[in-house]
Design a protein around this motif. Structure first.
Motif, mmCIF file in Angstrom:
data_model
loop_
_atom_site.group_PDB
_atom_site.id
_atom_site.type_symbol
_atom_site.label_atom_id
_atom_site.label_comp_id
_atom_site.label_asym_id
_atom_site.label_seq_id
_atom_site.Cartn_x
_atom_site.Cartn_y
_atom_site.Cartn_z
ATOM 1 N N LEU A 71 0.830 -1.198 0.000
ATOM 2 C CA LEU A 71 0.000 0.000 0.000
ATOM 3 C C LEU A 71 0.870 1.255 0.000
ATOM 4 C CD1 LEU A 71 -2.517 -1.105 2.771
ATOM 5 C CD2 LEU A 71 -3.133 -0.680 0.377
ATOM 6 N N VAL A 114 -0.989 -1.572 -4.699
ATOM 7 C CA VAL A 114 -2.400 -1.204 -4.791
ATOM 8 C C VAL A 114 -2.457 0.227 -5.304
ATOM 9 C CG1 VAL A 114 -4.535 -0.826 -3.514
ATOM 10 C CG2 VAL A 114 -3.057 -2.771 -2.930
ATOM 11 N N TRP A 123 6.135 2.669 -0.591
ATOM 12 C CA TRP A 123 5.209 1.553 -0.428
ATOM 13 C C TRP A 123 5.491 0.791 0.860
ATOM 14 C CZ3 TRP A 123 1.334 1.257 -3.946
ATOM 15 C CH2 TRP A 123 1.525 1.933 -5.151
ATOM 16 N N ALA A 126 1.396 -4.609 2.878
ATOM 17 C CA ALA A 126 0.071 -4.415 3.477
ATOM 18 C C ALA A 126 -0.090 -5.154 4.798
ATOM 19 C CB ALA A 126 -1.010 -4.865 2.493
ATOM 20 N N GLN A 154 -9.553 -1.048 -0.223
ATOM 21 C CA GLN A 154 -8.341 -1.012 -1.050
ATOM 22 C C GLN A 154 -8.323 -2.140 -2.076
ATOM 23 O OE1 GLN A 154 -6.501 1.715 -0.512
ATOM 24 N NE2 GLN A 154 -7.981 2.089 1.133
#
Length: 225
Positions: A71, A114, A123, A126, A154
């Motif tokens: 993410l 994502v 990043w 996640a 998401q």
């Protein structure tokens, strides 16, 4: 939607009322965050169905898998600012920033981002956010449901990893209950026809999900772990 776009998992619970929804987890019972927990092993699920419950065979649409996704750090920080208690925000944000910096050069080689990749985006894996929320004891109650909803928004629908005490067992947590296409109760005997041990699923996809069931809201929290 064909069988190639879905997979199956066993789920055991004491309550099941209507369409699947995520119920806030009790303290100490959300090791992977609040969600609908399943296993490749029927026997594991019978333990969660004791006391008048039942074991269900869930058919689930393929989706992004938490452990294979990353993410944008700014999205994670925004979540922390909105849903983490103020005294813990700085600590969690600092942890996320440190980890994101350590994996900066390799994260998108090992995880699917994502959202679009753009120059300057940092990043974060996640599952790091999920692990921090669990470790700081913030995964029970409404906070846990908020985390599941965030992942679903998401496009991250499930978590999948090794688990349980059985050899080769896989545990799965559904963060987006709308991905569950069908659910059917089974006895020990009827489950034999399907297989008490299911093949470990490979549900990860970066394609946008077109739900097979009408979209519902998180208003009726009727399913326990």
């Amino acid at each position: 939607m064909t069988a190639e776009n879905t997979f199956q998992i066993w789920h055991g619970s004491r309550r099941w009322d209507g369409a699947p929804e995520i119920q806030p987890a009790k303290k100490g019972r959300a090791e992977w965050g609040a969600g609908i927990y399943g296993s490749t092993h029927f026997e594991t699920c019978t333990g969660y169905a004791k006391g008048g419950g039942k074991v269900q065979l869930l058919t689930i649409q393929n989706t992004r898998v938490l452990e294979k996704s990353c993410l944008p750090l700014e999205v994670v920080i925004d979540y922390i600012k909105r849903f983490v208690p103020k005294p813990l925000r700085a600590t969690l944000i600092g942890d996320c920033e440190d980890i994101a910096e350590r994996v900066r050069d390799t994260v998108v080689l090992n995880r699917d981002p994502v959202g679009p990749q753009s120059e300057g985006t940092t990043w974060l894996p996640a599952d790091i956010l999920r692990n921090l929320i669990v470790n700081f004891d913030l995964s029970s109650g409404v906070r846990g449901v908020n985390l599941a909803r965030f992942f679903a928004e998401q496009g991250i629908g499930v978590s999948l990893d090794k688990g349980g005490s059985q050899a080769g067992e896989k545990w799965l947590v559904v963060y987006d209950p709308q991905l569950i296409v069908s659910w059917k109760g089974h006895t020990y005997e009827s489950a034999k026809e399907i297989g008490h041990v299911l093949t470990a699923p490979e549900p990860h996809t970066t394609e946008s999900v077109i739900y097979l069931r009408p979209v519902s809201q998180y208003s009726s929290l009727s399913m326990d772990r």
